[in-house]
Write an enzyme that holds these catalytic residues in place. Structure first.
Site, mmCIF file in Angstrom:
data_model
loop_
_atom_site.group_PDB
_atom_site.id
_atom_site.type_symbol
_atom_site.label_atom_id
_atom_site.label_comp_id
_atom_site.label_asym_id
_atom_site.label_seq_id
_atom_site.Cartn_x
_atom_site.Cartn_y
_atom_site.Cartn_z
ATOM 1 N N ARG A 173 0.818 -1.226 0.000
ATOM 2 C CA ARG A 173 0.000 0.000 0.000
ATOM 3 C C ARG A 173 0.844 1.265 0.000
ATOM 4 N NH1 ARG A 173 -5.546 -0.483 1.342
ATOM 5 N NH2 ARG A 173 -6.233 -2.421 0.368
ATOM 6 N N ARG A 175 -3.447 6.764 1.024
ATOM 7 C CA ARG A 175 -3.957 7.943 1.733
ATOM 8 C C ARG A 175 -3.002 8.577 2.727
ATOM 9 N NH1 ARG A 175 -9.112 4.690 3.337
ATOM 10 N NH2 ARG A 175 -7.426 3.176 3.123
ATOM 11 N N ARG A 233 -6.721 11.458 -6.142
ATOM 12 C CA ARG A 233 -7.954 10.699 -5.986
ATOM 13 C C ARG A 233 -9.169 11.623 -6.114
ATOM 14 N NH1 ARG A 233 -12.153 8.705 -3.056
ATOM 15 N NH2 ARG A 233 -12.210 6.491 -2.506
ATOM 16 N N ASP A 250 -6.721 -2.676 -7.834
ATOM 17 C CA ASP A 250 -7.264 -3.312 -6.628
ATOM 18 C C ASP A 250 -7.605 -4.761 -6.935
ATOM 19 O OD1 ASP A 250 -8.252 -2.313 -3.791
ATOM 20 O OD2 ASP A 250 -9.605 -3.885 -4.482
ATOM 21 N N TYR A 266 -14.863 -11.474 -0.464
ATOM 22 C CA TYR A 266 -15.486 -10.168 -0.720
ATOM 23 C C TYR A 266 -16.717 -10.303 -1.606
ATOM 24 C CZ TYR A 266 -11.577 -7.744 1.457
ATOM 25 O OH TYR A 266 -10.661 -7.286 2.364
HETATM 26 O O1 CP3 Z 1 0.068 0.808 -3.361
HETATM 27 C C1 CP3 Z 1 -0.466 -0.294 -3.508
HETATM 28 O O2 CP3 Z 1 -0.397 -1.219 -2.671
HETATM 29 C C2 CP3 Z 1 -1.121 -0.603 -4.830
HETATM 30 C C3 CP3 Z 1 -2.497 -0.686 -4.926
HETATM 31 C C4 CP3 Z 1 -3.382 -1.614 -4.103
HETATM 32 C C5 CP3 Z 1 -4.616 -1.175 -3.563
HETATM 33 N N1 CP3 Z 1 -5.258 -2.257 -3.054
HETATM 34 C C6 CP3 Z 1 -5.109 0.196 -3.595
HETATM 35 C C7 CP3 Z 1 -6.196 0.604 -2.700
HETATM 36 C C8 CP3 Z 1 -3.254 -2.978 -3.818
HETATM 37 C C9 CP3 Z 1 -2.112 -3.912 -4.100
HETATM 38 C C10 CP3 Z 1 -4.471 -3.371 -3.154
HETATM 39 C C11 CP3 Z 1 -4.745 -4.753 -2.741
HETATM 40 C C12 CP3 Z 1 -5.967 -5.035 -1.962
HETATM 41 N N2 CP3 Z 1 -7.206 -4.478 -2.100
HETATM 42 C C13 CP3 Z 1 -6.045 -6.045 -0.978
HETATM 43 C C14 CP3 Z 1 -4.932 -6.982 -0.595
HETATM 44 C C15 CP3 Z 1 -3.905 -6.337 0.260
HETATM 45 C C16 CP3 Z 1 -4.363 -5.991 1.631
HETATM 46 O O3 CP3 Z 1 -4.244 -4.803 1.985
HETATM 47 O O4 CP3 Z 1 -4.768 -6.890 2.353
HETATM 48 C C17 CP3 Z 1 -7.357 -6.041 -0.472
HETATM 49 C C18 CP3 Z 1 -7.916 -6.933 0.613
HETATM 50 C C19 CP3 Z 1 -8.083 -5.052 -1.207
HETATM 51 C C20 CP3 Z 1 -9.522 -4.711 -1.073
HETATM 52 C C21 CP3 Z 1 -9.719 -3.318 -0.635
HETATM 53 N N3 CP3 Z 1 -9.462 -2.201 -1.401
HETATM 54 C C22 CP3 Z 1 -10.215 -2.872 0.620
HETATM 55 C C23 CP3 Z 1 -10.623 -3.768 1.765
HETATM 56 C C24 CP3 Z 1 -10.231 -1.479 0.583
HETATM 57 C C25 CP3 Z 1 -10.745 -0.531 1.626
HETATM 58 C C26 CP3 Z 1 -9.934 -0.456 2.827
HETATM 59 C C27 CP3 Z 1 -8.713 0.392 2.616
HETATM 60 O O5 CP3 Z 1 -7.615 -0.086 2.899
HETATM 61 O O6 CP3 Z 1 -8.888 1.510 2.203
HETATM 62 C C28 CP3 Z 1 -9.707 -1.092 -0.681
HETATM 63 C C29 CP3 Z 1 -9.512 0.303 -1.159
HETATM 64 C C30 CP3 Z 1 -8.150 0.680 -1.631
HETATM 65 N N4 CP3 Z 1 -7.364 -0.073 -2.439
HETATM 66 C C31 CP3 Z 1 -7.489 1.907 -1.363
HETATM 67 C C32 CP3 Z 1 -6.278 1.877 -2.039
HETATM 68 C C33 CP3 Z 1 -5.227 2.955 -2.115
HETATM 69 C C34 CP3 Z 1 -8.073 3.069 -0.580
HETATM 70 C C35 CP3 Z 1 -9.085 3.711 -1.449
HETATM 71 C C36 CP3 Z 1 -9.243 5.150 -1.194
HETATM 72 O O7 CP3 Z 1 -8.476 5.948 -1.759
HETATM 73 O O8 CP3 Z 1 -10.176 5.490 -0.469
#
Ligand code: CP3
Length: 354
Positions: free
Chosen positions: A27, A31, A40, A77, A153
């Site tokens: 990540r 944010r 964003r 994602d 999910y």
């Molecule tokens: O920088 C990076 O890691 C690259 C991008 C990336 C995102 N999600 C962006 C993201 C990657 C590799 C993921 C993987 C992901 N997404 C996983 C596996 C890794 C982990 O953290 O366990 C999972 C379970 C998800 C599903 C997901 N996406 C959730 C549960 C959420 C909401 C909770 C959260 O962490 O915000 C997301 C949203 C998400 N994916 C955001 C980002 C940057 C936040 C979105 C926002 O800007 O509001």
């Protein structure tokens, strides 16, 4: 010494001695960076950000402008696959993903894997843009979610507040060969293979498969619903790209990290913060590349404890079989100076150990 590629991440994953310890952060685009929040906001929504290659490229590059990481991870994602399959997916600000749940054969039959790579073509454009714009020592990581995690999910609707429904579906499938859950898992395996192959074709050099919810699976179902589907994806991808390095991240798998590492074909394994790197080494053997596992909450806390934890990881792990990372994604409240500090402490500690 074997010729190195000058990309520490590629070197360590292919058993060449890297010029320095490879470092990146799960990540790392997100944010905790003000510039991410700005981009964003410009995109309108999280999905819009993922599907606009210029903006997705921009947020992928943002952390690399601040920090000297050895990898960029494609900004996308794991829930883009359900979106591409035709499930309704949205991301509510501050709440995370919301999906229209799939809980029976009828809802599942409305989904189709036929258009996955067409639908996700903007993602491949992001990858190919990045493969042109990254600094030469930085490796480009593509990724997907493992079938079990993505299925949870799809079934729960993404709230991850009640994780029981997916586990019950898995148990029901384990008791009957015809259950819809097996079809869902097969669909996810096949779509993930096509998706990852297209990422490699566009320029991804390493893949990571995120099994964030490995911790959900009871040990007797772990092989069937985690290890085997991940092994199938890896075999499928390597039919076309035999040498592609692949990191698996079975978060919360505990001692099952041993079977997972031995049976999936992964080149490296992500270790979560719940397990010591020493124990992970013992369980996975001498050769496995370990990735991790600074606790994201330690990074959030900062100060002396951050310094001593980073030093401990440096001392514990040889850079030729280790990738420095967190044990899970960075949390949004983390101060940027803590990331800077983590990197400088690590580089100093590594210089002292060399
Ligand atoms: O920088 C990076 O890691 C690259 C991008 C990336 C995102 N999600 C962006 C993201 C990657 C590799 C993921 C993987 C992901 N997404 C996983 C596996 C890794 C982990 O953290 O366990 C999972 C379970 C998800 C599903 C997901 N996406 C959730 C549960 C959420 C909401 C909770 C959260 O962490 O915000 C997301 C949203 C998400 N994916 C955001 C980002 C940057 C936040 C979105 C926002 O800007 O509001």
């Amino acid at each position: 010494m074997a010729m190195t590629t000058k990309k520490p991440l590629l070197d360590v994953l292919t058993h060449k001695t890297p010029e320095r310890r490879a470092v990146w952060m799960m990540r790392q685009a997100g944010r905790y960076l003000p510039e991410y929040k700005q981009t964003r906001a410009k995109a309108g929504s999280f999905l819009e950000l993922c599907y606009q290659p210029k903006l997705a490229e921009e947020v992928t590059l943002q952390p690399l402008r601040r920090f000297d990481f050895d990898a960029a991870i494609l900004f996308a994602d794991i829930l883009l696959i359900p979106d591409a399959l035709g499930q309704k997916v949205s991301f509510k600000e501050g709440e995370g993903p919301v999906l229209e749940p799939v809980r029976d054969g009828k809802t599942l039959s409305a989904l189709s894997g036929d258009n996955v790579t067409d639908y996700l073509s903007p993602i491949f454009e992001t990858v190919s843009r990045l493969s042109q714009s990254l600094p030469s020592h930085v490796a480009l990581i593509g990724f997907c979610g493992a079938p079990w995690t993505v299925a949870t999910y799809m079934i729960e609707g993404g709230t991850s507040r009640d994780r029981h429904t997916a586990r019950v579906a898995a148990w029901a499938a384990a008791g009957s060969d015809e259950h819809w859950f097996n079809r869902l898992m097969d669909l996810l395996v096949e779509s993930s293979i096509s998706y990852l192959k297209a990422q490699i074709a566009a320029g991804a050099e390493v893949l990571q498969i995120f099994e964030t919810w490995a911790s959900d699976l009871p040990p007797v179902l772990f092989e069937r619903f985690c290890t085997m589907p991940v092994a199938k994806i890896i075999a499928g991808v390597r039919e076309t790209y035999p040498g592609i390095p692949i990191i698996g991240f079975p978060r919360g798998a505990g001692a099952l990290i041993a079977d997972f590492s031995a049976q999936t074909g992964i080149s490296g394994v992500g270790v979560d913060s719940g397990m010591s790197l020493r124990e992970a080494r013992r369980l996975t053997g001498d050769k496995m590349v370990l990735q991790g596992n600074l606790d994201p909450l330690c990074l959030l806390t900062g100060g002396k404890i951050l310094e001593s934890e980073v030093r401990a990881i440096s001392a514990e792990c040889d850079p030729s079989r280790h990738i420095f990372n967190l044990g899970h994604g960075i949390v949004p409240a983390t101060p940027i100076e803590h990331v800077e500090k983590m990197l400088s402490v690590l580089r100093n500690a590594d210089a002292e150990r060399a």
